[in-house]
Design a protein around this motif. Structure first.
Motif, short mmCIF file in Angstrom:
data_model
loop_
_atom_site.label_atom_id
_atom_site.label_comp_id
_atom_site.label_asym_id
_atom_site.label_seq_id
_atom_site.Cartn_x
_atom_site.Cartn_y
_atom_site.Cartn_z
N THR A 523 0.82 -1.21 0.00
CA THR A 523 0.00 0.00 0.00
C THR A 523 0.86 1.26 0.00
O THR A 523 1.81 1.38 0.78
CB THR A 523 -0.92 0.00 1.23
N GLY A 546 -7.41 0.01 5.09
CA GLY A 546 -7.42 -1.45 5.08
C GLY A 546 -6.15 -2.00 4.48
O GLY A 546 -5.58 -2.98 4.97
N GLY A 547 -5.71 -1.39 3.38
CA GLY A 547 -4.47 -1.83 2.75
C GLY A 547 -3.28 -1.65 3.66
O GLY A 547 -2.35 -2.46 3.66
N LYS A 550 -3.38 -4.48 6.16
CA LYS A 550 -3.01 -5.73 5.51
C LYS A 550 -1.50 -5.80 5.29
O LYS A 550 -0.86 -6.81 5.57
CB LYS A 550 -3.72 -5.85 4.17
N ALA A 551 -0.93 -4.71 4.76
CA ALA A 551 0.50 -4.68 4.48
C ALA A 551 1.31 -4.81 5.75
O ALA A 551 2.37 -5.45 5.76
CB ALA A 551 0.87 -3.39 3.75
N GLY A 553 0.44 -6.47 8.31
CA GLY A 553 0.20 -7.77 8.92
C GLY A 553 -0.55 -7.70 10.22
O GLY A 553 -0.53 -8.63 11.01
N LEU A 555 -4.07 -6.41 10.48
CA LEU A 555 -5.47 -6.74 10.23
C LEU A 555 -5.62 -6.98 8.73
O LEU A 555 -5.45 -6.06 7.93
CB LEU A 555 -6.40 -5.60 10.68
N ARG A 556 -5.88 -8.22 8.37
CA ARG A 556 -5.86 -8.57 6.95
C ARG A 556 -7.24 -8.51 6.30
O ARG A 556 -7.40 -8.95 5.17
CB ARG A 556 -5.28 -9.97 6.78
N HIS A 557 -8.23 -7.92 7.03
CA HIS A 557 -9.59 -7.98 6.50
C HIS A 557 -10.23 -6.61 6.42
O HIS A 557 -11.45 -6.51 6.31
CB HIS A 557 -10.45 -8.92 7.37
N GLU A 559 -10.82 -2.85 4.51
CA GLU A 559 -10.86 -2.32 3.15
C GLU A 559 -11.18 -0.84 3.21
O GLU A 559 -12.10 -0.41 3.91
CB GLU A 559 -11.92 -3.04 2.31
N ALA A 590 -13.68 -11.04 8.49
CA ALA A 590 -12.62 -11.14 9.49
C ALA A 590 -12.96 -12.26 10.45
O ALA A 590 -13.97 -12.17 11.16
CB ALA A 590 -12.47 -9.82 10.23
N ASP A 695 -6.49 -15.48 12.51
CA ASP A 695 -7.35 -16.14 11.53
C ASP A 695 -8.27 -17.18 12.17
O ASP A 695 -9.24 -17.62 11.55
CB ASP A 695 -6.50 -16.82 10.46
#
Length: 746
Positions: A523, A546-547, A550-551, A553, A555-557, A559, A590, A695
């Motif tokens: 991102t 969100g990105g 995610k990047a 590591g 919160l990967r969910h 947007e 999530a 997860d």
């Protein structure tokens, strides 16, 4: 008149002859007691004997005179008597007065007679070598001992073409064997003292022409020279340069030259001089434009010799030396004092080439822009190849010192100072590798351009306090130009880095500026850095919250949404205290959120999570970011559907959670209790715990907390989780009758 046996080309006229002799008839002996001859106003006294012997006639004759002039010597020296010395005197002695003249002649039978002649002389004018000026005002001694002739000068001068007179007292000329028919060797033992220019002018005469062959002027240097040498050459009409053999040594005092090293003044109190037909050399201690140096200069001579010359020695490393030689380093880079070895190659009509090396002992090196310093007590290695033109150019630079390695080249301005330093390979400590340009600015500062490489902010020793000194740094307040960076990777923590990093910074009072990059290669983010006590504070923004998560590591969910984060250096090295503000982001699919919503049986929100995602209009958090973990001190996330508060630990390397918090469904209505609860919590909410993998978390929910208004919810919340390894405290365990979404206890 008297001309016995036709020895003289012209009859000699004597004013009077007085002879005192004794004659013995058998065996025959003629004893000459004394013969007094007056010749052109001078008296000559002779004595000797003639007698018969077994081998024939035997004779001995001695002559002496107190004073003769040169014309008398030439006229009285009979033809055939030591003919080669006689011819040398006739051709090379133009003026002289002789005193205390003594002559001896001995013979027996048909054997060659032995003769000896010696005399002192004054007011002589002599040509001792056909290519050299005459000796004038000469005084000394002449001797002829059978076939060996020696002329020694006790006084005399040779006037050079340039530079004035050279004193030659102590010089001698020798013909070891006058009986050699063709090319008899002649030896001149020279003792000379005069100006350097005069000495070089004499050496530049044919057939040597040393300075012309080296393309150097005879006024190469000023000073006084004292030299002792030997010159051997055949005595014949045509002498080739290779037939002349010579060597000399001496001293040159009060030396000064603005020609030997172009654009610089070479000076020395005393230099040692030596040379021969193959090489001339000068050596000693002095200064180069005021910089202390030792120098050994040598120049090949001869018909096939290269015109190049070389100077080797040692030179001082100091701020004055850097400024004088116009190396171009920024002010303040060099302090202290050390020594370096150099080799200077000088080729006519080409800029001198300098090779330089040093272990940097005693030199204080500083690059304040990166807070690096080499103290005087430590050692390193510096190698440079420099073209001493105008402007000066460092064709090759290689530096190895504690905490710094660099290779590249440097150019300077015609007016002096740095134009550009290109370092193609730079390594600073364990935190920076790459390529760097230093661009000289008008005010003596330099702009730094990092054009490639990697940088680790965790290990970078940048000072955050104006005027302070950190690590090996020299203080963040040192004057500096701007810094631009283009890096493949900028590492922030063990798990967070920016790739494709670009930024522009200043070091005035500490590192500050703006940058952009891709968080962990994904991102795009932009940011600002400012100095803070203990390091650098960073503000990072992005258009995709969100990105970002995610990047990172974390919160990967998530947007979308706007992202605004501030990182401030913590007391612990490599850790940061941070704050985050996020607007209008959605959480979709999530697992941890789904588990939580399932635990409190909010079916609509579960469907919303798996569909378009749950919208959070505002997210705020305070946290501590370490190298391997994120400690969430206080956070809130609110939206129309729900509100959430949470704190705890997130392991960056393993992706495991240990969080606690409160979830408030239907937050748009439930928020009426905001005044009596934490931000993100409504009047009613469920206290929860999240543990395990992000997860596939394990969720614990305390439904009794929903019955307690916000102001009493801390009773059910429990203690916040701590960094792994620290003891965990809870006010009470979750109720045993509640079951988790995995079928176990809730």
């Amino acid at each position: 008149t008297l001309n016995p046996r036709g020895l003289y080309s012209q009859p000699q006229v004597f004013a009077g002859v007085t002879v005192d002799f004794r004659l013995q008839p058998n065996p025959f002996r003629f004893q000459l007691g004394e013969m007094l001859v007056e010749h052109e106003g001078r008296q000559i006294r002779l004595n000797g004997k003639f007698e018969t012997g077994p081998e024939g006639w035997e004779y001995a004759l001695d002559a002496r005179s107190d004073h003769l002039d040169l014309a008398q010597v030439k006229s009285l020296w009979p033809t055939g008597a030591a003919e080669k010395p006689r011819q040398w005197v006739l051709q090379n002695v133009f003026q002289a007065q002789a005193q205390d003249v003594n002559f001896a002649l001995r013979g027996k039978g048909r054997a060659k007679p032995f003769y000896a002649l010696d005399a002192n002389f004054t007011n002589a004018e002599v040509k001792f070598q056909k290519h050299m000026p005459r000796v004038t005002g000469g005084a000394g001694h002449f001797s002829l001992y059978n076939t060996r002739m020696v002329v020694v000068a006790a006084a005399g001068t040779v006037t050079a073409d340039e530079g004035g007179a050279v004193q030659v007292a102590g010089t001698s000329f020798i013909i070891p064997d006058t009986s050699v028919r063709d090319g008899a060797p002649g030896i001149a033992r020279v003792v000379a003292e005069g100006s350097v220019t005069a000495g070089l002018s004499l050496l530049n005469r044919p057939p040597l022409s040393i300075l012309d062959k080296a393309h150097l002027p005879v006024d190469l240097a000023q000073g006084r020279v004292h030299v002792v040498g030997t010159l051997a050459l055949p005595l014949k009409p045509q002498v080739a340069p290779e037939d002349i053999k010579y060597h000399y040594r001496g001293t040159v005092s009060e030396v000064r030259s603005a020609t030997l090293v172009p654009n610089h003044v070479v000076a020395a109190p005393v230099l040692a001089l030596r040379g021969d037909q193959g090489r001339v050399a000068l050596s000693g201690a002095g200064s180069l434009s005021g910089i202390p140096v030792t120098a050994n200069w040598s120049q090949a001579v001869g018909r096939q010799a290269s015109p190049a010359s070389r100077v080797t020695g040692e030179i001082e490393i100091s701020p004055k030396a850097i400024d004088t030689l116009q190396i171009g380093l920024p002010k303040g880079t060099v302090a202290g004092q050390g020594q370096g070895s150099y080799q200077l190659d000088i080729v006519p009509e080409q800029p001198p080439q300098l090779q330089f090396t040093s272990d940097l002992a005693g030199v204080d090196l500083r690059i304040p822009q990166i807070s690096w310093r080499k103290p005087p007590a430590s050692r390193g290695q510096l190698d440079m190849d420099v073209t001493l033109a105008t402007p000066v150019k460092v064709d090759r630079l290689r530096l190895q010192a504690p905490g710094l390695q660099a290779e590249g080249w440097v150019t300077t301005k015609e007016s002096g100072g740095l134009q550009q330093a290109h370092l193609s390979a730079v390594s600073v400590g364990n935190w920076m590798q790459g390529a760097v340009n230093f661009i000289g600015l008008r005010n003596g500062l330099a702009e730094i351009q990092v054009t490639s490489g990697t940088l680790d902010l965790q290990k970078a020793p940048f000072s955050g306090e104006s005027g302070s000194s950190t690590g090996n740094g020299s203080g963040g307040s040192a004057p500096s130009g701007p810094i631009t960076m283009q890096l493949e990777r900028l590492r922030v923590t063990e798990s967070i880095a920016l790739t494709g990093f670009e930024g522009r910074f200043s070091t005035q009072g500490g590192l500050n500026g703006q940058f952009t990059g891709n968080l962990n290669g994904a991102t795009l983010v932009s940011g600002v850095v400012v100095p803070k006590p203990g390091g650098i504070a960073t503000r990072i923004r992005a258009d995709d919250a969100g990105g970002v998560f995610k990047a990172a590591g974390i919160l990967r969910h998530g947007e979308g949404g706007s992202f605004d984060m501030t990182l401030i250096p913590a007391k612990e090295p490599g850790e940061y205290d941070g704050e985050i503000q996020i607007k209008n982001t959605r959480i979709k699919n999530a697992p941890s959120m789904a588990a939580l919503l399932n635990a409190i049986s909010v079916i609509g929100l579960v469907d919303e999570l798996s569909g378009g995602g749950i919208l959070f209009t505002g997210v705020e958090a305070k946290f501590r970011l370490g190298s391997t973990h994120l400690t969430l001190h206080e956070s809130s996330a609110v939206g129309p559907s729900m509100g959430l508060s949470m704190d705890g630990i997130y392991e960056l390397d393993s992706g495991t959670l240990n969080m606690r918090g409160v979830i408030s469904p239907i937050y748009i209505i439930n928020a009426i209790g905001r005044v009596v609860s934490r931000k993100g919590e409504g009047l009613f909410g469920f206290a929860f715990r999240l543990r395990g993998s992000a997860d596939d978390p394990k969720v614990s929910v305390n439904p009794l907390s929903a019955l307690a208004p916000g102001m009493f919810r801390e009773i059910f919340r429990g203690k916040a989780p701590t960094v792994p390894g620290a003891p965990e405290e809870e006010t009470q365990p979750p109720p045993a009758h509640l079951h988790s979404n995995t079928g176990g206890e809730r």
